[in-house]
Write a protein that holds these residues in place. Structure first.
Motif, PDB file in Angstrom:
ATOM      1  N   GLY A 290      25.509  27.977  25.141  1.00 22.95           N
ATOM      2  CA  GLY A 290      26.061  26.701  24.700  1.00 22.95           C
ATOM      3  C   GLY A 290      26.457  25.759  25.819  1.00 22.95           C
ATOM      4  N   ASP A 291      27.087  26.276  26.879  1.00 25.84           N
ATOM      5  CA  ASP A 291      27.502  25.411  27.978  1.00 25.84           C
ATOM      6  C   ASP A 291      26.300  24.832  28.709  1.00 25.84           C
ATOM      7  OD1 ASP A 291      30.145  25.918  27.353  1.00 25.84           O
ATOM      8  OD2 ASP A 291      30.347  27.515  28.837  1.00 25.84           O
ATOM      9  N   LEU A 292      25.278  25.641  28.899  1.00 27.95           N
ATOM     10  CA  LEU A 292      24.043  25.164  29.510  1.00 27.95           C
ATOM     11  C   LEU A 292      23.323  24.211  28.557  1.00 27.95           C
ATOM     12  CD1 LEU A 292      21.890  25.246  31.747  1.00 27.95           C
ATOM     13  CD2 LEU A 292      21.021  27.370  30.696  1.00 27.95           C
ATOM     14  N   ALA A 293      23.269  24.578  27.289  1.00 25.67           N
ATOM     15  CA  ALA A 293      22.550  23.801  26.281  1.00 25.67           C
ATOM     16  C   ALA A 293      23.054  22.376  26.166  1.00 25.67           C
ATOM     17  CB  ALA A 293      22.637  24.496  24.922  1.00 25.67           C
ATOM     18  N   VAL A 294      24.353  22.181  26.168  1.00 27.72           N
ATOM     19  CA  VAL A 294      24.891  20.831  25.986  1.00 27.72           C
ATOM     20  C   VAL A 294      24.535  19.951  27.182  1.00 27.72           C
ATOM     21  CG1 VAL A 294      27.222  21.242  26.924  1.00 27.72           C
ATOM     22  CG2 VAL A 294      26.868  19.516  25.141  1.00 27.72           C
ATOM     23  N   ASN A 295      24.519  20.522  28.370  1.00 28.42           N
ATOM     24  CA  ASN A 295      24.159  19.742  29.552  1.00 28.42           C
ATOM     25  C   ASN A 295      22.670  19.423  29.585  1.00 28.42           C
ATOM     26  OD1 ASN A 295      26.619  19.373  31.374  1.00 28.42           O
ATOM     27  ND2 ASN A 295      26.787  21.480  30.665  1.00 28.42           N
ATOM     28  N   VAL A 296      21.847  20.392  29.265  1.00 33.90           N
ATOM     29  CA  VAL A 296      20.400  20.158  29.204  1.00 33.90           C
ATOM     30  C   VAL A 296      20.090  19.132  28.123  1.00 33.90           C
ATOM     31  CG1 VAL A 296      18.173  21.227  28.653  1.00 33.90           C
ATOM     32  CG2 VAL A 296      19.758  22.376  30.224  1.00 33.90           C
ATOM     33  N   ALA A 297      20.704  19.294  26.959  1.00 29.59           N
ATOM     34  CA  ALA A 297      20.464  18.360  25.854  1.00 29.59           C
ATOM     35  C   ALA A 297      20.861  16.931  26.237  1.00 29.59           C
ATOM     36  CB  ALA A 297      21.230  18.802  24.610  1.00 29.59           C
ATOM     37  N   ALA A 298      21.966  16.772  26.931  1.00 28.21           N
ATOM     38  CA  ALA A 298      22.412  15.430  27.330  1.00 28.21           C
ATOM     39  C   ALA A 298      21.403  14.783  28.269  1.00 28.21           C
ATOM     40  CB  ALA A 298      23.783  15.507  27.996  1.00 28.21           C
ATOM     41  N   MET A 299      20.938  15.526  29.267  1.00 27.94           N
ATOM     42  CA  MET A 299      19.981  14.945  30.204  1.00 27.94           C
ATOM     43  C   MET A 299      18.647  14.652  29.534  1.00 27.94           C
ATOM     44  SD  MET A 299      20.818  16.833  33.810  1.00 27.94           S
ATOM     45  CE  MET A 299      21.420  18.411  33.214  1.00 27.94           C
ATOM     46  N   VAL A 300      18.208  15.535  28.652  1.00 28.76           N
ATOM     47  CA  VAL A 300      16.964  15.292  27.917  1.00 28.76           C
ATOM     48  C   VAL A 300      17.110  14.034  27.067  1.00 28.76           C
ATOM     49  CG1 VAL A 300      15.487  16.172  26.045  1.00 28.76           C
ATOM     50  CG2 VAL A 300      16.149  17.690  27.935  1.00 28.76           C
ATOM     51  N   ALA A 301      18.217  13.909  26.357  1.00 22.87           N
ATOM     52  CA  ALA A 301      18.433  12.747  25.489  1.00 22.87           C
ATOM     53  C   ALA A 301      18.445  11.447  26.295  1.00 22.87           C
ATOM     54  CB  ALA A 301      19.739  12.903  24.714  1.00 22.87           C
ATOM     55  N   ILE A 302      19.103  11.458  27.437  1.00 23.45           N
ATOM     56  CA  ILE A 302      19.151  10.251  28.268  1.00 23.45           C
ATOM     57  C   ILE A 302      17.750   9.897  28.758  1.00 23.45           C
ATOM     58  CG2 ILE A 302      19.965   9.280  30.456  1.00 23.45           C
ATOM     59  CD1 ILE A 302      22.550  10.987  30.013  1.00 23.45           C
ATOM     60  N   LEU A 303      17.037  10.875  29.274  1.00 24.99           N
ATOM     61  CA  LEU A 303      15.691  10.598  29.786  1.00 24.99           C
ATOM     62  C   LEU A 303      14.747  10.128  28.687  1.00 24.99           C
ATOM     63  CD1 LEU A 303      15.327  13.445  32.397  1.00 24.99           C
ATOM     64  CD2 LEU A 303      15.050  10.993  32.865  1.00 24.99           C
ATOM     65  N   ARG A 304      14.854  10.728  27.511  1.00 22.75           N
ATOM     66  CA  ARG A 304      13.982  10.309  26.416  1.00 22.75           C
ATOM     67  C   ARG A 304      14.220   8.854  26.026  1.00 22.75           C
ATOM     68  NH1 ARG A 304      14.738  14.035  21.475  1.00 22.75           N
ATOM     69  NH2 ARG A 304      13.316  12.507  20.619  1.00 22.75           N
ATOM     70  N   ASP A 305      15.449   8.407  26.158  1.00 25.94           N
ATOM     71  CA  ASP A 305      15.820   7.054  25.753  1.00 25.94           C
ATOM     72  C   ASP A 305      15.697   6.037  26.883  1.00 25.94           C
ATOM     73  OD1 ASP A 305      16.785   5.347  23.642  1.00 25.94           O
ATOM     74  OD2 ASP A 305      18.705   5.261  24.697  1.00 25.94           O
ATOM     75  N   LEU A 306      15.600   6.511  28.110  1.00 18.56           N
ATOM     76  CA  LEU A 306      15.618   5.636  29.277  1.00 18.56           C
ATOM     77  C   LEU A 306      14.333   4.833  29.415  1.00 18.56           C
ATOM     78  CD1 LEU A 306      17.139   4.812  31.859  1.00 18.56           C
ATOM     79  CD2 LEU A 306      15.958   6.695  33.016  1.00 18.56           C
ATOM     80  N   ASP A 307      14.503   3.537  29.481  1.00 19.01           N
ATOM     81  CA  ASP A 307      13.377   2.642  29.739  1.00 19.01           C
ATOM     82  C   ASP A 307      13.922   1.430  30.477  1.00 19.01           C
ATOM     83  OD1 ASP A 307      10.640   2.220  29.624  1.00 19.01           O
ATOM     84  OD2 ASP A 307      10.738   1.088  27.772  1.00 19.01           O
ATOM     85  N   VAL A 308      13.244   1.032  31.509  1.00 20.04           N
ATOM     86  CA  VAL A 308      13.664  -0.106  32.321  1.00 20.04           C
ATOM     87  C   VAL A 308      12.497  -1.083  32.374  1.00 20.04           C
ATOM     88  CG1 VAL A 308      14.416  -0.833  34.621  1.00 20.04           C
ATOM     89  CG2 VAL A 308      15.179   1.376  33.706  1.00 20.04           C
ATOM     90  N   ASP A 309      12.763  -2.334  32.100  1.00 21.55           N
ATOM     91  CA  ASP A 309      11.699  -3.336  32.171  1.00 21.55           C
ATOM     92  C   ASP A 309      11.014  -3.260  33.529  1.00 21.55           C
ATOM     93  OD1 ASP A 309      12.148  -4.271  29.636  1.00 21.55           O
ATOM     94  OD2 ASP A 309      13.369  -5.980  30.268  1.00 21.55           O
ATOM     95  N   GLY A 310       9.704  -3.130  33.506  1.00 17.52           N
ATOM     96  CA  GLY A 310       8.951  -3.042  34.742  1.00 17.52           C
ATOM     97  C   GLY A 310       8.994  -1.663  35.375  1.00 17.52           C
TER      98      GLY A 310
END
Length: 160
Positions: free
Chosen positions: A60-80
């Motif tokens: 669980g402790d590992l999972a929440v951190n991995v999930a957070a980084m995955v979620a951020i990267l999946r949503d991350l988009d920068v113009d250009g």
């Protein structure tokens, strides 16, 4: 962003469902690095990958951190894209290291992330962070999965 057990489960399911993309990346990098370091490295299967995804998300402790980084990267988009280069590299490197585990695998996961990331590009319709996420998953999980001879032997440096 709010992380709940349901959101962690959702991210776990996304990571597991990416097996068709991640496993070939793992095997490509293992072939390339094996050739560069004159060693044979076993290929991995989708079943092995999914079992290791389950192992990561069972902690669980590992999972929440991995999930957070995955979620951020999946949503991350920068113009250009280019202005966001640093943040997706930072998150990708840390995700790979977190999945890979303790030293020396942690550092190898970070280094391997950059190797995979240079050679892996996502689709035009995907957010810019998705290919970094995939590179990080491939780098981190390939460190955890069996197949590297040096990891599967007793170290000659162990002191009794």
């Amino acid at each position: 962003m709010r992380l709940t057990p349901a959101r962690v489960r959702e991210e776990r399911n996304w990571v597991a469902a990416r097996a068709e993309t991640i496993v070939p990346l793992v095997n490509e990098v293992r072939d390339d690095l094996g050739e560069r370091f004159d060693t044979d490295v076993d290929a991995v299967t989708e079943a092995q990958y999914r079992r290791e995804v389950d192992a990561v998300f069972a902690d669980g402790d590992l999972a929440v951190n991995v999930a957070a980084m995955v979620a951020i990267l999946r949503d991350l988009d920068v113009d250009g894209d280019y202005p966001g280069f640093v943040v997706d590299e930072l998150l990708g490197r840390e995700l790979a290291a977190t999945i890979a585990g303790t030293q020396p695998l942690r550092t190898l996961g970070e280094a391997t992330f950059h190797y995979v990331d240079v050679n892996h590009h996502g689709g035009e319709s995907e957010n810019a962070g998705v290919d970094d996420c995939e590179a990080a998953l491939a780098a981190g999980f390939q460190e955890r999965l069996p197949g590297w001879d040096w990891v599967e032997r007793d170290s000659p440096f162990a002191v009794e």
